[in-house]
Design an enzyme around this catalytic site. Structure first.
Site, PDB file in Angstrom:
ATOM      1  N   SER A   1       6.381  -2.463  -7.577  1.00  0.00           N
ATOM      2  CA  SER A   1       6.214  -1.988  -8.954  1.00  0.00           C
ATOM      3  C   SER A   1       7.066  -0.737  -9.094  1.00  0.00           C
ATOM      4  CB  SER A   1       4.733  -1.631  -9.166  1.00  0.00           C
ATOM      5  OG  SER A   1       4.533  -0.913 -10.357  1.00  0.00           O
ATOM      6  N   TYR A  38      -3.368   1.932  -6.266  1.00  0.00           N
ATOM      7  CA  TYR A  38      -2.282   1.019  -6.644  1.00  0.00           C
ATOM      8  C   TYR A  38      -0.935   1.563  -6.165  1.00  0.00           C
ATOM      9  CZ  TYR A  38       0.374  -2.157  -9.714  1.00  0.00           C
ATOM     10  OH  TYR A  38       1.230  -3.121 -10.208  1.00  0.00           O
TER      11      TYR A  38
END
Ligand SMILES: NC(=O)c1ccc[n+]([C@@H]2O[C@H](COP(=O)([O-])OP(=O)(O)OC[C@H]3O[C@@H](n4cnc5c(N)ncnc54)[C@H](O)[C@@H]3O)[C@@H](O)[C@H]2O)c1
Length: 294
Positions: free
Chosen positions: A143, A156
């Site tokens: 990401s 995350y």
């Protein structure tokens, strides 16, 4: 991998969002596709979508946190298509929040799916690809949160930084086998990632109601995100070109530049530091020597 036609891609988290978009792009390019996902209903719907597009695809129920489940899914893929050439370790979930509100079970869940799931996918499929002797390619979904760390998303972010790090290392290890490794770092993409609690396994406990303001803002960014089909097409380009970093949001360059500028300033301070002056130490410059397999 320049020639993808007739080859087979195995995609975790393939029943939704970015995974499904990669399946569509690979399928359009003439590849066979295996969707591996924890959600059987989503698998059924996604498969119907692919079959309607005349794409050769099967779905296998698979939980990426379980090595046995991944091995079983690999067996089914090979039973159907003979070989697997491209593996997308893409399944991922999100949890975060203020320090005192993130529970140990949230950390466990995000680390197990986002980080260990990628480890398991790589450890199961790398030997299979080596055995096949035809090269191959891994695409690991990180990401932009693997490049910069917005506050409130620490579990995350930590897993996505880890996926970047592992991909950089494995690329060096697998290159002699003609197996490429890419790490996909998208910004916001219009998927169901903001509802990832739907895929939370019972052993990690219930998803808590997230802080409404934070969850609402994140959902809004995602729902206004990039069309996932653009991501699938970008990934296909990058697999053909054997690119290491795959970016899909070029307008996020300043965020990365700002982080690196801070890191470079820290090197400047180290160079000028009285504490380090005259140490006489010089570091080895070729760090790839550590993991080189002759
Ligand atoms: N959407 C974004 O804005 C965005 C941005 C950057 C990175 N990502 C990453 O992209 C990847 C795909 O997410 P998405 O945005 O398509 O979300 P999504 O929720 O639409 O799709 C994720 C899929 O993964 C599956 N899944 C979840 N846990 C699983 C498990 N344990 N085993 C197997 N499958 C599992 C879900 O059932 C779902 O089908 C994730 O790794 C995510 O972190 C998303």
């Amino acid at each position: 991998m320049k020639q993808v036609e007739g080859r087979t891609a195995f995609i975790t988290g393939g029943a939704s969002g970015i995974g499904l978009s990669m399946a569509r792009s690979f399928g359009r390019a003439g590849m066979n596709v295996v969707l591996a996902d924890i959600d059987p209903d989503a698998l059924e719907t996604a498969l119907a979508d692919l079959h309607q597009r005349q794409i050769k695809a099967i779905g296998v129920e698979c939980d990426v946190v379980s090595r046995e489940s991944m091995q079983e899914a690999a067996k089914k893929a090979i039973a159907e298509f003979g070989k697997v050439h491209v593996v997308c370790n893409n399944a991922g979930v999100g949890a975060g929040g203020p320090i005192e509100e993130v529970r140990p079970s949230d950390w466990d869940w995000v680390i197990d799916v986002n980080l260990k799931g990628v480890v398991i996918g790589t450890e199961v499929f790398a030997p299979i690809m080596r055995e096949q002797g035809e090269g191959g390619h891994f695409v690991n979904t990180a990401s932009m949160a693997g490049m910069v760390s917005p506050p409130g998303m620490e579990p995350y972010n930590a897993t996505k930084f880890a996926v970047v790090a592992m991909s950089e290392g494995w690329r060096g290890q697998l290159e002699p086998l003609d197996i490429g490794v890419s790490v996909l770092c998208p910004g916001f993409v219009k998927t169901r990632i903001h509802e990832s609690g739907r895929a939370r396994q019972s052993e990690y406990g219930e998803a808590v109601e997230e802080n409404e303001a934070v969850a609402g803002a994140a959902a809004e960014f995602v729902l206004n995100g990039l069309d996932p089909d653009r991501v699938g097409e970008r990934v296909l380009e990058a697999v053909r070109g054997n690119e290491l970093y795959i970016f899909t949001h070029p307008d996020m360059r300043p965020a990365v530049e700002m982080r690196f500028a801070g890191i470079m300033e820290a090197f400047d301070r180290a160079e000028q530091s009285d504490a380090l002056k005259g140490s006489g130490y010089s570091s080895p410059q070729d760090l790839t020597a550590i993991g080189r397999q002759e």
